[in-house]
Design an enzyme around this catalytic site. Structure first.
Site, PDB file in Angstrom:
ATOM      1  N   HIS A 452      61.207  -1.011  87.874  1.00  0.00           N
ATOM      2  CA  HIS A 452      62.152   0.239  86.979  1.00  0.00           C
ATOM      3  C   HIS A 452      61.866   0.284  85.946  1.00  0.00           C
ATOM      4  O   HIS A 452      62.257   1.683  85.357  1.00  0.00           O
ATOM      5  CB  HIS A 452      63.137   0.375  87.699  1.00  0.00           C
ATOM      6  CG  HIS A 452      63.216   1.122  89.156  1.00  0.00           C
ATOM      7  ND1 HIS A 452      62.664   0.221  90.770  1.00  0.00           N
ATOM      8  CD2 HIS A 452      62.342   2.286  89.057  1.00  0.00           C
ATOM      9  CE1 HIS A 452      62.226   0.519  91.391  1.00  0.00           C
ATOM     10  NE2 HIS A 452      62.497   1.742  91.397  1.00  0.00           N
ATOM     11  N   CYS A 759      52.096   7.913  94.425  1.00  0.00           N
ATOM     12  CA  CYS A 759      53.180   7.883  93.683  1.00  0.00           C
ATOM     13  C   CYS A 759      53.199   6.624  92.921  1.00  0.00           C
ATOM     14  O   CYS A 759      54.229   6.590  91.616  1.00  0.00           O
ATOM     15  CB  CYS A 759      54.244   8.666  94.129  1.00  0.00           C
ATOM     16  SG  CYS A 759      54.684   7.481  95.989  1.00  0.00           S
TER      17      CYS A 759
HETATM   18  C1  PEP Z   1      56.306   2.648  94.823  1.00  0.00           C
HETATM   19  O1  PEP Z   1      57.155   1.613  95.945  1.00  0.00           O
HETATM   20  O2  PEP Z   1      55.395   2.444  94.095  1.00  0.00           O
HETATM   21  C2  PEP Z   1      57.166   4.260  94.627  1.00  0.00           C
HETATM   22  C3  PEP Z   1      56.434   5.095  94.336  1.00  0.00           C
HETATM   23  O3  PEP Z   1      58.376   3.880  94.952  1.00  0.00           O
HETATM   24  P1  PEP Z   1      59.684   2.571  93.800  1.00  0.00           P
HETATM   25  O4  PEP Z   1      58.980   2.502  92.762  1.00  0.00           O
HETATM   26  O5  PEP Z   1      60.725   3.576  93.810  1.00  0.00           O
HETATM   27  O6  PEP Z   1      59.703   2.211  95.347  1.00  0.00           O
END
Ligand code: PEP
Ligand code: MG
Length: 831
Positions: A452, A759
């Site tokens: 993140h 995403c």
């Molecule tokens: C992913 O896992 O690609 C996603 C978009 O969700 P996060 O990064 O919030 O786990």
């Protein structure tokens, strides 16, 4: 003061395993009137979370704080298993069960730590048949060998040479300390005009010995000859310096970095590209707390005890960290904690701090003065490698100080002037607070491209490099550095030529971005007329305005869990409704995908007090947590459904692994919808777990859309933790294994007439955007700053060519081959 009696020492027992040993110790504690029987379960419970093995055959099982009411009085028992009990790979012989109502047991523990530094003594207690031998040590009757490095030693000496090329830096010095501590003799090391204590790492480092320099080692005591022989052998073996074949391999190539020549004059620290761009500025180390200590304290006895307690606590933390990193990242990465442990286990530093307490100082003040003085001396050494150990010493010092501080400001200090921020790692909540005006660039020792930290850095458009390794933190504050987020490197002490190159790269990036920005409202229609929607990923409702301004055609992912961070209680329905309404209004008719809470994994929410997970990414995370905490889930769904009355809100569930989970999530949503009396909304799922891919055809029949979470899908398909310091660089979402999963997802969705978007991070990657489009995805949701560049990229390619390339990519051997293929077919792509 706590004393143990003969009835609290049980010798010569045996146990088949750790649990049985803990139960045996627990029963002895019940017999001694220390605890209620229920406390034993809590001891076993703690052990399930963290090992209480201290080292040298000693373990200290004790209950969790919640079980304190089951303690009848503070005390310890010692249960000896001469044959050893397997304690997570180490044989424990002395199991010290602790019942703690107050901190009186600390004095006993402190004496244990004395034994810990002396393997021979630990072995003796682990096999002795005389309970008085154990009592003598734990009750403080046995006299510990005194250390006085300042006194000239009378005894035999040897002459040795410091190992090349780096001299007596942390690793060889640690090895020397380890050997020296095996002997009772006092051992002095002389170099130039200085003398140091061979059992004190800091004292050795302060000698400032470079490679090839001569040293004289003198030992005084009954085992002096044996000590010198062992030390000579250790020097001859190179004092643990890695031979060429042992040298850890260089880190794998940066994940998204195109081939560039990393020809800098300054010191290059290589990591992984996490967010593109180039910045130059001064280094500023992020620290999570401000520690304050009073200068004086009235009761020296209390302060002595507090210091010992803090030293023992910090040592236990380091041991746990060493064990954890050793398992996760191997011996080389874990070695730093071992070196820190050795820095901490320094008789001179402790003695000096105790002496200052005797002069009326508080434990915290005394300790800080001692480590800061030594760190300053180290920092002034001309040998850069030794000078770098100052950062380690401060790190260790702060670890202890944290346990002694009178006040800890929980709010992390953030820069108030523009800097390049360096950090060990950042929690999502730390990153969310960063002000892009003050953070020109970001570099972390840990993390991965899909962590993140990286996601937020991209969304804030801050050049970022992650997984740069612990040496990053040796850089001192104020040092000039360049960060190159495209190449995945940080350059310390750049030359004029390095600065000029960085400035040229910045200008080129700025020009390209300006051109893309001007065209940002044009749709992403390929040269052969196929359209791909480009939406934005958000973690803050207020950013919706910026998404529209950047040309986003919707919100493809709102990470709602960020509404739950940086606070002490969860947001209620009205507060969430307001947040979602802000977005609906800002998007002004454009679709918004609100993902329900994805807490767990690397997103921890302390106030929810969730049980610790052995494997957080494989535990109660995402939708699983929503089922555990249905109260939170229902509140959130109500807020989302109410917001849907004002605009095109879609609801998406994270981490769906099975059709049963989807059915349950939908049923709960439907119940809330009916209760509210609002119109149905489109429901979709994140496809980010391999089982969801394999069941995509079935799942597709139950939803309106899929959004592929390539960050998680990559970690689960390749079985590589997205935060793993060693593996994360290889966890590239363009690996053919991941692309094949995506192909299969699209096939399942197509049959049911369901659209598929993505995403995860690779949607915003220049090569990733082309391949995902070629695989049939019709929506890409990316960090806001990447929206114009992804649109520009798609406008510049033909879909027929993207499809052909995607088909070929499925047959590649690895991600590097895939990236090379895309570079060949679509040269000049940068996003
Ligand atoms: C992913 O896992 O690609 C996603 C978009 O969700 P996060 O990064 O919030 O786990
Ligand atoms: Mg995910």
């Amino acid at each position: 003061m706590l004393q143990i009696t003969e009835s609290q020492v049980r010798l010569g027992l045996s146990a088949t395993d750790k649990a049985e040993a803990i139960r045996t110790a627990g029963r002895a504690m019940v017999d001694a009137g220390l605890i209620e029987p229920g406390y034993i379960d809590s001891m076993l419970g703690r052990e399930a979370i963290t090992s209480t093995y201290l080292g040298n055959g000693i373990a200290i099982p004790h209950g969790l704080p919640q079980a304190r009411d089951l303690v009848r009085r503070t005390g310890v028992v010692v249960v000896q298993f001469p044959g050893g009990v397997d304690w997570g790979g180490e044989p424990a012989r002395l199991v010290v069960g602790i019942a703690a109502k107050s901190d009186e047991h600390i004095a006993v523990l402190q004496r244990l730590t004395g034994v810990l530094g002396n393997p021979a003594e630990a072995a003796r207690l682990g096999t002795t048949t005389d309970p008085r031998a154990v009592m003598a040590v734990l009750n403080g009757d046995a006299t510990a060998p005194a250390v006085d490095a300042a006194a000239p030693l009378a005894g035999p000496s040897i002459a040795v040479t410091a190992p090349s090329p780096h001299g007596l830096h942390a690793r060889p010095a640690t090895a020397l300390v380890e050997v020296a501590k095996r002997f009772r003799s006092q051992i002095a090391v002389r170099h130039g005009g200085g003398t140091s204590n061979a059992k004190s790492l800091v004292s050795l480092l302060r000698l400032g010995v470079s490679g090839g320099q001569p040293l004289t080692i003198t030992a005084a005591g009954d085992d002096a000859e044996a000590a010198l022989a062992a030390i000579r052998a250790a020097f001859e073996a190179g004092l643990d310096e890695p031979t060429v074949s042992e040298t850890p391999p260089p880190p794998p190539p940066a994940r998204a970095a195109p081939p560039t020549d990393l020809d800098y004059d300054g010191r290059v620290i290589a990591g992984i590209s996490a967010s593109p761009g180039v910045a130059t500025g001064t280094a500023w180390k992020f620290q999570r707390e401000e520690l304050t200590v009073d200068e004086t304290a009235p009761d020296p006895a209390v302060q002595h005890r507090r210091l010992d307690q803090a030293l023992a606590g910090a040592a236990a933390d380091l041991r746990n960290l060493h064990e954890e990193f050793w398992k996760k990242a191997g011996a080389a990465k874990a070695a730093i904690f071992k070196a820190h442990l050795e820095l901490l286990d320094d008789p001179e530093m402790a003695a000096d701090a105790h002496a200052r307490i005797d002069d009326g100082k508080s434990a915290g003040w005394a300790w800080r003065a001692v480590y800061e003085e030594r760190a300053n001396t180290l920092a002034q050494l001309t040998d850069a490698l030794l000078a770098g150990r100052a950062a380690d010493l401060r790190d260790v010092g702060r670890r202890v100080l944290r346990l002694l501080a009178d006040a800890t400001e929980s709010v992390a200090a953030l820069p108030d002037h523009p800097v390049i921020l360096l950090a060990e790692d950042l929690e999502p909540s730390d990153t969310a607070k960063l002000d892009p005006a003050m953070v020109l660039g970001l570099c972390t020792a840990g993390g991965g491209a899909t962590s993140h930290t990286a996601i937020i850095a991209r969304s804030l458009d801050i050049p970022a490099v992650v997984a740069a390794g612990p040496s990053l933190l040796d850089l001192e504050n104020g040092r000039e550095v360049i960060i190159n987020g495209d190449d995945g490197v940080l350059v310390a002490g750049p030359s004029q030529r390095d600065r000029t190159r960085a400035a040229t790269a910045r200008v080129a990036v700025a020009r390209r971005r300006e051109a893309e920005h001007l065209e940002r409202y044009k749709p992403a229609i390929t040269t052969d007329g196929r359209r791909v929607e480009v939406a934005a990923n958000l973690s803050d409702p207020e950013a919706a305005v910026k998404a529209v301004e950047a040309g986003a055609e919707g919100v493809g992912l709102m990470r709602t869990e960020f509404l739950f961070l940086q606070r002490d209680f969860p947001p209620g329905e009205e507060e969430q409704l307001e947040a979602y309404r802000i977005m609906v209004r800002a998007m002004n008719g454009l679709p918004i995908i609100l993902r329900t809470l994805d807490i767990g994994g690397d997103k921890n929410v302390p106030y929810l007090r969730l049980p610790a997970e052995e494997n957080p990414f494989l535990g109660v995370r995402g939708i699983r947590l929503c089922f555990e905490r249905e109260d939170l889930f229902r509140t959130q769904l109500r807020a989302m459904l109410r917001a849907s009355a004002e605009g095109p809100v879609r609801i998406m569930y994270p981490m769906i692994a099975t059709p049963a989970e989807l059915a349950k999530a939908k049923a709960i949503t439907e119940e809330e919808r009916r209760a509210l009396g609002v119109a149905p909304v489109e429901i979709g799922i994140m496809v980010e777990v391999p089982s969801a891919v394999m069941m995509a055809d079935r799942l597709a029949q139950e939803v309106s859309f899929f959004s592929i979470g390539t960050n998680d899908l990559t970690q689960y398909v390749l079985a590589m933790d997205r935060l793993h310091p060693v593996l994360a660089p290889q966890a590239d979402g363009l690996h053919p294994a991941v692309l094949r999963m995506i192909e299969r997802t699209v096939a399942g969705a197509k049959a049911a007439g369901v659209w598929v978007g993505a995403c995860g991070g690779i949607a915003g990657d220049p090569a990733g955007a082309v391949l995902l489009a070629g695989l049939g995805l019709t929506e890409l949701s990316v960090a806001i700053p990447s929206v114009p560049s992804v649109k520009a990229r798609l406008r510049g390619i033909s879909m027929a060519e993207a499809e052909r390339t995607a088909r070929d990519a499925l047959t590649c051997a690895d991600a590097a081959e895939v990236r090379a293929l895309v570079r060949d077919r679509f040269p000049g792509g940068a996003a």
